[in-house]
Enzyme design. Structure first.
Site, PDB file in Angstrom:
ATOM      1  N   SER A   1      -4.612  10.681   8.463  1.00  0.00           N
ATOM      2  CA  SER A   1      -5.866  10.396   7.778  1.00  0.00           C
ATOM      3  C   SER A   1      -6.779  11.605   7.902  1.00  0.00           C
ATOM      4  O   SER A   1      -6.630  12.411   8.828  1.00  0.00           O
ATOM      5  CB  SER A   1      -6.538   9.178   8.425  1.00  0.00           C
ATOM      6  OG  SER A   1      -7.868   9.036   7.994  1.00  0.00           O
TER       7      SER A   1
ATOM      8  N   ASP B   1       8.152  -5.206  14.029  1.00  0.00           N
ATOM      9  CA  ASP B   1       6.765  -4.990  14.433  1.00  0.00           C
ATOM     10  C   ASP B   1       6.705  -3.688  15.222  1.00  0.00           C
ATOM     11  O   ASP B   1       7.299  -3.575  16.304  1.00  0.00           O
ATOM     12  CB  ASP B   1       6.292  -6.164  15.289  1.00  0.00           C
ATOM     13  CG  ASP B   1       4.833  -6.052  15.692  1.00  0.00           C
ATOM     14  OD1 ASP B   1       4.219  -5.000  15.470  1.00  0.00           O
ATOM     15  OD2 ASP B   1       4.304  -7.030  16.256  1.00  0.00           O
TER      16      ASP B   1
ATOM     17  N   ASN C   1       4.556   5.367   8.674  1.00  0.00           N
ATOM     18  CA  ASN C   1       3.424   4.956   7.857  1.00  0.00           C
ATOM     19  C   ASN C   1       2.622   3.818   8.482  1.00  0.00           C
ATOM     20  O   ASN C   1       1.426   3.695   8.226  1.00  0.00           O
ATOM     21  CB  ASN C   1       3.922   4.515   6.471  1.00  0.00           C
ATOM     22  CG  ASN C   1       2.843   3.814   5.686  1.00  0.00           C
ATOM     23  OD1 ASN C   1       1.891   4.428   5.214  1.00  0.00           O
ATOM     24  ND2 ASN C   1       2.963   2.496   5.554  1.00  0.00           N
TER      25      ASN C   1
ATOM     26  N   TYR D   1     -10.071   4.083  15.903  1.00  0.00           N
ATOM     27  CA  TYR D   1      -9.112   4.440  14.845  1.00  0.00           C
ATOM     28  C   TYR D   1      -9.049   5.958  14.678  1.00  0.00           C
ATOM     29  O   TYR D   1      -7.962   6.543  14.626  1.00  0.00           O
ATOM     30  CB  TYR D   1      -9.518   3.780  13.533  1.00  0.00           C
ATOM     31  CG  TYR D   1      -8.738   4.278  12.338  1.00  0.00           C
ATOM     32  CD1 TYR D   1      -7.430   3.866  12.110  1.00  0.00           C
ATOM     33  CD2 TYR D   1      -9.302   5.188  11.445  1.00  0.00           C
ATOM     34  CE1 TYR D   1      -6.701   4.337  11.027  1.00  0.00           C
ATOM     35  CE2 TYR D   1      -8.590   5.662  10.357  1.00  0.00           C
ATOM     36  CZ  TYR D   1      -7.292   5.236  10.150  1.00  0.00           C
ATOM     37  OH  TYR D   1      -6.582   5.709   9.077  1.00  0.00           O
TER      38      TYR D   1
ATOM     39  N   GLY E   1       0.782  -1.222   0.000  1.00  0.00           N
ATOM     40  CA  GLY E   1       0.000   0.000   0.000  1.00  0.00           C
ATOM     41  C   GLY E   1       0.817   1.276   0.000  1.00  0.00           C
ATOM     42  O   GLY E   1       1.770   1.432  -0.768  1.00  0.00           O
ATOM     43  N   ILE E   2       0.451   2.194   0.869  1.00  0.00           N
ATOM     44  CA  ILE E   2       1.093   3.506   0.928  1.00  0.00           C
ATOM     45  C   ILE E   2       2.572   3.372   1.259  1.00  0.00           C
ATOM     46  O   ILE E   2       3.416   4.037   0.652  1.00  0.00           O
ATOM     47  CB  ILE E   2       0.380   4.403   1.959  1.00  0.00           C
ATOM     48  CG1 ILE E   2      -1.045   4.720   1.504  1.00  0.00           C
ATOM     49  CG2 ILE E   2       1.158   5.694   2.191  1.00  0.00           C
ATOM     50  CD1 ILE E   2      -1.898   5.400   2.560  1.00  0.00           C
TER      51      ILE E   2
END
Length: 249
Positions: A144, A63, A90, A159, A19-20
């Protein structure tokens, strides 16, 4: 001088396997940076190396929800590449556990990665830069639009709360660096819906969600990161909000 300033310098990208994160890794490689991609799925990071790009990729398994894993990654970078000049926070996750019936361990997963992991990575990167006298470093959080609006649905409340926390942490870090008289820059990119694997964390989201709704591609977010990095050292782009054209949210 734009991105040329960072050619050959070391950038750490967390959540780099897809993804990003993957798009940012490849965008930086094309600009000639030495990129360390940190992710649990390390084989997918290794596959991002571009034969025709001047940059060099190093893949590290790690992680972000584990402090020991983060510290180990920074130790490897110090010992093998001198240190981090750019950090792209990210790595992030969400799930559909709401606030009235959600499981504590699922809330904790979100906060461990999106807030605590991000903060530990940031601390280690800044301390590394200060120790080496790096005054043109950059910390970028991938946030976001959820950081700027009320939760769009109950299932994303935790979130959204984590991304509101990221927004506060960006400004807090900026003021911290100003107080230290450091020229290290900090900013965040806040995209709307992006066509990635992220929606799989929300079973209620239809499989054709990205086909039926306006969305960005990962490369659009990577371009915003490059724009932020390429500005003159006197310019600190604090937040780039990127909406998909036609989005109702």
């Amino acid at each position: 001088m734009g991105m040329e300033r960072y050619a050959g310098r070391v950038a750490l990208v967390t959540g780099a396997s897809s993804g990003i994160g993957a798009a940012i890794v490849q965008a930086l490689l094309r600009k000639g940076l030495t990129v360390v991609g940190l992710a649990r799925r390390v084989e997918r990071v290794k596959a991002l190396q571009l034969k025709d790009a001047p940059g060099k990729l190093y893949a590290i398994q790690g992680d972000v929800s584990s402090e020991d894993s983060i510290l180990s990654a920074f130790k490897w970078i110090r010992e093998n590449l001198s240190g981090v000049d750019i950090l792209i926070n990210n790595a992030g996750l969400g799930n559909d556990h709401d606030l009235t019936s959600g499981k504590t361990e699922e809330w904790k997963r979100i906060l461990d990665v999106n807030v605590l992991g991000l903060s530990i990575c940031t601390r280690e990167a800044v301390q590394d830069m200060l120790r080496r006298g790096v005054d043109d470093g950059f910390i970028i959080h991938i946030s976001s639009i959820a950081a700027h609006v009320p939760p769009l649905a109950p299932i994303i409340s935790m979130y959204a709360a984590s991304k509101h926390a990221v927004r506060v942490l960006v400004e807090g870090l900026r003021k911290d660096l100003v107080a230290r008289k450091s020229k290290i820059r900090v900013g965040e990119v806040s995209p709307g819906s992006v066509r990635t694997e992220f929606a799989k964390n929300f079973p209620g989201v239809p499989a054709d969600h990205y086909d039926k709704n306006p969305c960005l591609e990962s490369e659009d977010v990577a371009e915003a990161v490059l724009y932020m990095l390429s500005q003159n050292l006197r310019v600190q782009v604090h937040d780039i909000i990127v909406y998909p054209n036609g989005s109702r949210y």
